[in-house]
Design a protein around this motif. Structure first.
Motif, PDB file in Angstrom:
ATOM      1  N   TRP A 146       0.857  -1.175   0.000  1.00 36.88           N
ATOM      2  CA  TRP A 146       0.000   0.000   0.000  1.00 36.88           C
ATOM      3  C   TRP A 146       0.903   1.237   0.000  1.00 36.88           C
ATOM      4  O   TRP A 146       1.879   1.298   0.756  1.00 36.88           O
ATOM      5  CB  TRP A 146      -0.908   0.024   1.226  1.00 36.88           C
ATOM      6  N   PHE A 147       0.551   2.185  -0.829  1.00 39.37           N
ATOM      7  CA  PHE A 147       1.199   3.482  -0.876  1.00 39.37           C
ATOM      8  C   PHE A 147       0.114   4.539  -0.728  1.00 39.37           C
ATOM      9  O   PHE A 147      -1.071   4.257  -0.890  1.00 39.37           O
ATOM     10  CB  PHE A 147       1.919   3.686  -2.225  1.00 39.37           C
ATOM     11  N   ARG A 148       0.541   5.747  -0.471  1.00 44.70           N
ATOM     12  CA  ARG A 148      -0.415   6.850  -0.427  1.00 44.70           C
ATOM     13  C   ARG A 148       0.226   8.097  -1.028  1.00 44.70           C
ATOM     14  O   ARG A 148       1.449   8.217  -1.078  1.00 44.70           O
ATOM     15  CB  ARG A 148      -0.893   7.121   0.995  1.00 44.70           C
ATOM     16  N   GLN A 149      -0.637   8.978  -1.458  1.00 46.38           N
ATOM     17  CA  GLN A 149      -0.152  10.189  -2.108  1.00 46.38           C
ATOM     18  C   GLN A 149      -1.090  11.340  -1.826  1.00 46.38           C
ATOM     19  O   GLN A 149      -2.305  11.211  -1.943  1.00 46.38           O
ATOM     20  CB  GLN A 149      -0.042   9.954  -3.622  1.00 46.38           C
ATOM     21  N   THR A 150      -0.491  12.464  -1.473  1.00 42.22           N
ATOM     22  CA  THR A 150      -1.257  13.691  -1.334  1.00 42.22           C
ATOM     23  C   THR A 150      -0.893  14.615  -2.487  1.00 42.22           C
ATOM     24  O   THR A 150       0.151  14.461  -3.126  1.00 42.22           O
ATOM     25  CB  THR A 150      -0.977  14.379   0.005  1.00 42.22           C
ATOM     26  N   SER A 151      -1.733  15.571  -2.750  1.00 39.40           N
ATOM     27  CA  SER A 151      -1.568  16.455  -3.894  1.00 39.40           C
ATOM     28  C   SER A 151      -0.213  17.163  -3.842  1.00 39.40           C
ATOM     29  O   SER A 151       0.164  17.730  -2.813  1.00 39.40           O
ATOM     30  CB  SER A 151      -2.702  17.478  -3.922  1.00 39.40           C
TER      31      SER A 151
ATOM     32  N   MET B 196       2.689  15.867  -3.802  1.00 37.15           N
ATOM     33  CA  MET B 196       3.742  15.123  -3.120  1.00 37.15           C
ATOM     34  C   MET B 196       4.013  13.815  -3.853  1.00 37.15           C
ATOM     35  O   MET B 196       3.190  13.323  -4.603  1.00 37.15           O
ATOM     36  CB  MET B 196       3.319  14.816  -1.677  1.00 37.15           C
ATOM     37  N   GLU B 197       5.182  13.259  -3.605  1.00 35.60           N
ATOM     38  CA  GLU B 197       5.498  11.948  -4.168  1.00 35.60           C
ATOM     39  C   GLU B 197       4.720  10.859  -3.424  1.00 35.60           C
ATOM     40  O   GLU B 197       4.311  11.037  -2.282  1.00 35.60           O
ATOM     41  CB  GLU B 197       6.998  11.674  -4.043  1.00 35.60           C
ATOM     42  N   ARG B 198       4.554   9.757  -4.111  1.00 32.94           N
ATOM     43  CA  ARG B 198       3.875   8.628  -3.508  1.00 32.94           C
ATOM     44  C   ARG B 198       4.709   8.104  -2.345  1.00 32.94           C
ATOM     45  O   ARG B 198       5.930   7.969  -2.448  1.00 32.94           O
ATOM     46  CB  ARG B 198       3.664   7.548  -4.570  1.00 32.94           C
ATOM     47  N   GLU B 199       4.041   7.813  -1.247  1.00 29.65           N
ATOM     48  CA  GLU B 199       4.710   7.421  -0.005  1.00 29.65           C
ATOM     49  C   GLU B 199       4.388   5.972   0.339  1.00 29.65           C
ATOM     50  O   GLU B 199       3.220   5.561   0.295  1.00 29.65           O
ATOM     51  CB  GLU B 199       4.228   8.329   1.136  1.00 29.65           C
ATOM     52  N   PHE B 200       5.397   5.235   0.694  1.00 27.75           N
ATOM     53  CA  PHE B 200       5.230   3.852   1.131  1.00 27.75           C
ATOM     54  C   PHE B 200       4.473   3.801   2.450  1.00 27.75           C
ATOM     55  O   PHE B 200       4.797   4.550   3.384  1.00 27.75           O
ATOM     56  CB  PHE B 200       6.607   3.204   1.277  1.00 27.75           C
ATOM     57  N   VAL B 201       3.492   2.924   2.527  1.00 27.21           N
ATOM     58  CA  VAL B 201       2.720   2.716   3.762  1.00 27.21           C
ATOM     59  C   VAL B 201       3.098   1.376   4.392  1.00 27.21           C
ATOM     60  O   VAL B 201       3.412   1.297   5.574  1.00 27.21           O
ATOM     61  CB  VAL B 201       1.209   2.759   3.484  1.00 27.21           C
ATOM     62  N   GLY B 202       3.055   0.333   3.601  1.00 31.05           N
ATOM     63  CA  GLY B 202       3.381  -0.992   4.116  1.00 31.05           C
ATOM     64  C   GLY B 202       3.352  -2.020   3.016  1.00 31.05           C
ATOM     65  O   GLY B 202       2.833  -1.784   1.929  1.00 31.05           O
ATOM     66  N   THR B 203       3.922  -3.169   3.317  1.00 25.40           N
ATOM     67  CA  THR B 203       3.981  -4.254   2.354  1.00 25.40           C
ATOM     68  C   THR B 203       3.763  -5.576   3.066  1.00 25.40           C
ATOM     69  O   THR B 203       4.062  -5.710   4.258  1.00 25.40           O
ATOM     70  CB  THR B 203       5.328  -4.253   1.607  1.00 25.40           C
ATOM     71  N   ILE B 204       3.234  -6.541   2.329  1.00 28.09           N
ATOM     72  CA  ILE B 204       3.085  -7.896   2.847  1.00 28.09           C
ATOM     73  C   ILE B 204       3.713  -8.833   1.836  1.00 28.09           C
ATOM     74  O   ILE B 204       3.400  -8.802   0.637  1.00 28.09           O
ATOM     75  CB  ILE B 204       1.608  -8.237   3.134  1.00 28.09           C
ATOM     76  N   ARG B 205       4.628  -9.643   2.335  1.00 34.05           N
ATOM     77  CA  ARG B 205       5.345 -10.548   1.438  1.00 34.05           C
ATOM     78  C   ARG B 205       4.431 -11.655   0.945  1.00 34.05           C
ATOM     79  O   ARG B 205       3.443 -12.012   1.595  1.00 34.05           O
ATOM     80  CB  ARG B 205       6.544 -11.151   2.169  1.00 34.05           C
ATOM     81  N   ARG B 206       4.806 -12.208  -0.190  1.00 36.87           N
ATOM     82  CA  ARG B 206       4.072 -13.350  -0.721  1.00 36.87           C
ATOM     83  C   ARG B 206       4.124 -14.501   0.281  1.00 36.87           C
ATOM     84  O   ARG B 206       5.042 -14.594   1.093  1.00 36.87           O
ATOM     85  CB  ARG B 206       4.683 -13.782  -2.053  1.00 36.87           C
ATOM     86  N   SER B 207       3.159 -15.354   0.216  1.00 34.04           N
ATOM     87  CA  SER B 207       3.069 -16.448   1.181  1.00 34.04           C
ATOM     88  C   SER B 207       4.303 -17.334   1.106  1.00 34.04           C
ATOM     89  O   SER B 207       4.796 -17.816   2.131  1.00 34.04           O
ATOM     90  CB  SER B 207       1.810 -17.271   0.920  1.00 34.04           C
ATOM     91  N   GLY B 208       4.845 -17.539  -0.090  1.00 37.18           N
ATOM     92  CA  GLY B 208       6.022 -18.376  -0.265  1.00 37.18           C
ATOM     93  C   GLY B 208       7.285 -17.821   0.363  1.00 37.18           C
ATOM     94  O   GLY B 208       8.272 -18.547   0.528  1.00 37.18           O
ATOM     95  N   SER B 209       7.268 -16.549   0.735  1.00 31.50           N
ATOM     96  CA  SER B 209       8.415 -15.920   1.399  1.00 31.50           C
ATOM     97  C   SER B 209       8.104 -15.594   2.851  1.00 31.50           C
ATOM     98  O   SER B 209       8.774 -14.762   3.457  1.00 31.50           O
ATOM     99  CB  SER B 209       8.828 -14.652   0.654  1.00 31.50           C
TER     100      SER B 209
ATOM    101  N   ARG C  97       9.902   0.730  -2.347  1.00 28.22           N
ATOM    102  CA  ARG C  97       9.942   1.721  -3.428  1.00 28.22           C
ATOM    103  C   ARG C  97       8.803   1.457  -4.396  1.00 28.22           C
ATOM    104  O   ARG C  97       8.488   0.305  -4.697  1.00 28.22           O
ATOM    105  CB  ARG C  97      11.281   1.616  -4.167  1.00 28.22           C
ATOM    106  N   ASP C  98       8.233   2.515  -4.924  1.00 29.20           N
ATOM    107  CA  ASP C  98       7.137   2.278  -5.862  1.00 29.20           C
ATOM    108  C   ASP C  98       7.643   1.597  -7.135  1.00 29.20           C
ATOM    109  O   ASP C  98       6.879   0.902  -7.811  1.00 29.20           O
ATOM    110  CB  ASP C  98       6.355   3.551  -6.164  1.00 29.20           C
ATOM    111  N   SER C  99       8.926   1.741  -7.437  1.00 24.95           N
ATOM    112  CA  SER C  99       9.482   1.060  -8.603  1.00 24.95           C
ATOM    113  C   SER C  99       9.601  -0.452  -8.410  1.00 24.95           C
ATOM    114  O   SER C  99       9.861  -1.189  -9.372  1.00 24.95           O
ATOM    115  CB  SER C  99      10.858   1.632  -8.955  1.00 24.95           C
ATOM    116  N   ASP C 100       9.415  -0.927  -7.188  1.00 26.82           N
ATOM    117  CA  ASP C 100       9.416  -2.378  -6.935  1.00 26.82           C
ATOM    118  C   ASP C 100       8.135  -3.036  -7.433  1.00 26.82           C
ATOM    119  O   ASP C 100       8.071  -4.265  -7.520  1.00 26.82           O
ATOM    120  CB  ASP C 100       9.543  -2.659  -5.439  1.00 26.82           C
ATOM    121  N   TYR C 101       7.112  -2.236  -7.725  1.00 27.56           N
ATOM    122  CA  TYR C 101       5.778  -2.763  -8.016  1.00 27.56           C
ATOM    123  C   TYR C 101       5.376  -2.500  -9.459  1.00 27.56           C
ATOM    124  O   TYR C 101       5.733  -1.471 -10.038  1.00 27.56           O
ATOM    125  CB  TYR C 101       4.763  -2.183  -7.032  1.00 27.56           C
TER     126      TYR C 101
END
Length: 127
Positions: free
Chosen positions: A35-40, A42-55, A110-114
């Motif tokens: 999940w990321f968030r963005q305000t007007s 501003m750059e998109r901000e990282f909120v949190g991530t959940i790894r795949r079940s296999g990891s 990083r948003d470039s990870d997605y």
């Protein structure tokens, strides 16, 4: 893959909201999501991530939301959630969910990870 984010709205400070990110075209448990968030203006901000079940499926959070936000999965519904508690004025933003095609070592913040993004859902916190 198509992602549909929902659950945004207006809430008073201190309140809670739960955002949902439903997917089609992918089994979400196989992919790291965020999940990321963005305000007007501003750059998109990282909120949190959940790894795949296999990891291992662990979740990681930005310091600004740690202890207040929780990411979880419902594999049967192919949906990822962002539970937001103790909301603050500064949590006001458009929230986006995202899926990564490749899992990378470390916390993918990083948003470039997605590779795929939902359309965003507005969260407004008022006093």
């Amino acid at each position: 893959v198509q992602l549909q984010a929902s659950g945004g709205g207006s809430v008073q400070a201190g309140g809670s909201l739960r955002l949902s990110c439903a997917a089609s075209g992918r089994t979400l448990s196989r992919y790291t999501m965020a999940w990321f968030r963005q305000t007007s203006g501003m750059e998109r901000e990282f909120v949190g991530t959940i790894r795949r079940s296999g990891s291992g499926g662990a979740a990681f959070y930005a310091d600004s939301v740690k202890g207040r936000f929780t990411i979880s999965r419902d594999n049967a519904k192919n949906t990822v959630y962002l539970q937001m508690n103790s909301l603050k004025l500064e949590d006001t933003a458009v929230y986006y969910c995202a899926v990564a095609e490749r899992h990378r070592v470390g916390v993918m913040s990083r948003d470039s990870d997605y590779d795929y993004w939902g359309q965003g859902t507005q969260v407004t916190v008022s006093s």
